[in-house]
Design a protein around this motif. Structure first.
Motif, mmCIF file in Angstrom:
data_model
loop_
_atom_site.group_PDB
_atom_site.id
_atom_site.type_symbol
_atom_site.label_atom_id
_atom_site.label_comp_id
_atom_site.label_asym_id
_atom_site.label_seq_id
_atom_site.Cartn_x
_atom_site.Cartn_y
_atom_site.Cartn_z
ATOM 1 N N THR A 93 -8.443 6.196 5.597
ATOM 2 C CA THR A 93 -9.856 6.057 6.211
ATOM 3 C C THR A 93 -10.685 6.204 4.590
ATOM 4 O O THR A 93 -11.085 6.058 4.265
ATOM 5 N N ARG A 105 -9.239 4.040 1.609
ATOM 6 C CA ARG A 105 -9.869 3.286 1.974
ATOM 7 C C ARG A 105 -11.023 2.839 1.122
ATOM 8 O O ARG A 105 -11.568 2.041 0.232
ATOM 9 N N LYS A 106 -11.823 4.043 1.905
ATOM 10 C CA LYS A 106 -13.587 4.408 1.334
ATOM 11 C C LYS A 106 -13.465 4.161 -0.095
ATOM 12 O O LYS A 106 -14.428 3.433 -0.811
ATOM 13 N N GLN A 107 -12.580 4.779 -0.984
ATOM 14 C CA GLN A 107 -12.384 5.200 -2.315
ATOM 15 C C GLN A 107 -12.383 3.663 -2.458
ATOM 16 O O GLN A 107 -12.906 3.410 -3.702
ATOM 17 N N LEU A 108 -11.384 2.992 -2.793
ATOM 18 C CA LEU A 108 -11.322 1.945 -2.512
ATOM 19 C C LEU A 108 -11.933 0.822 -3.063
ATOM 20 O O LEU A 108 -12.327 -0.031 -3.753
ATOM 21 N N SER A 109 -12.428 0.485 -2.173
ATOM 22 C CA SER A 109 -13.874 -0.196 -1.845
ATOM 23 C C SER A 109 -14.874 0.335 -2.561
ATOM 24 O O SER A 109 -15.939 -0.262 -3.063
ATOM 25 N N GLN A 110 -15.111 1.556 -2.837
ATOM 26 C CA GLN A 110 -16.011 2.202 -3.475
ATOM 27 C C GLN A 110 -16.212 1.301 -5.070
ATOM 28 O O GLN A 110 -16.864 1.506 -6.055
ATOM 29 N N ALA A 127 -14.000 -0.225 -6.267
ATOM 30 C CA ALA A 127 -14.545 -1.916 -6.085
ATOM 31 C C ALA A 127 -15.326 -2.668 -6.910
ATOM 32 O O ALA A 127 -16.070 -3.491 -6.897
ATOM 33 N N SER A 128 -16.646 -2.248 -5.549
ATOM 34 C CA SER A 128 -17.929 -2.379 -5.666
ATOM 35 C C SER A 128 -18.877 -1.719 -7.044
ATOM 36 O O SER A 128 -19.881 -2.582 -6.824
ATOM 37 N N SER A 129 -17.857 -0.907 -7.599
ATOM 38 C CA SER A 129 -18.595 -0.373 -8.851
ATOM 39 C C SER A 129 -18.602 -1.021 -10.059
ATOM 40 O O SER A 129 -17.537 -1.899 -10.270
ATOM 41 N N GLU A 180 0.420 -1.163 -0.237
ATOM 42 C CA GLU A 180 -0.248 -0.075 0.058
ATOM 43 C C GLU A 180 1.039 0.649 -0.116
ATOM 44 O O GLU A 180 0.842 1.354 1.197
#
Length: 100
Positions: free
Chosen positions: A88, A91-96, A98-100, A63
């Motif tokens: 934080t 990580r939110k941006q990464l998870s969003q 990944a879910s798009s 990372e």
């Protein structure tokens, strides 16, 4: 001759001198404090920061952005609360993403 391990690449000459003194003192922070003419808590803080720096060096490949933010916090270039917020949000941006 072997190449330097990646975790050592981020250590400066002062860090290496501290490590050498620490090793030659058989890990006695009390003795290192006496050699530097500082208090035990000062040596403890220096050792803790050095440990963090080494840990960050090992994480950098996994990372790089998070490691950079943590390095800024360890080096007092960024306060820890701001570092936590940046990590934080990252990580939110990464998870969003990944879910798009």
């Amino acid at each position: 001759m072997d190449t330097m391990p990646p975790w050592m690449a981020d250590l400066d000459a002062e860090d290496m001198a501290f490590i050498k003194r620490f090793l030659l003192a058989s890990g006695s922070m009390k003795e290192v404090a006496a050699q530097y003419g500082v208090s035990y808590p000062t040596v403890r803080l220096r050792l803790d920061r050095l440990i963090q720096k080494i840990q960050l060096g090992e994480q950098i490949e996994q990372e790089p952005y998070i490691a950079l933010i943590k390095r800024f916090a360890v080096d007092d270039k960024l306060d820890f609360d701001t570092a936590k917020i940046l990590i934080t949000e990252y990580r939110k941006q990464l998870s969003q993403g990944a879910s798009s």
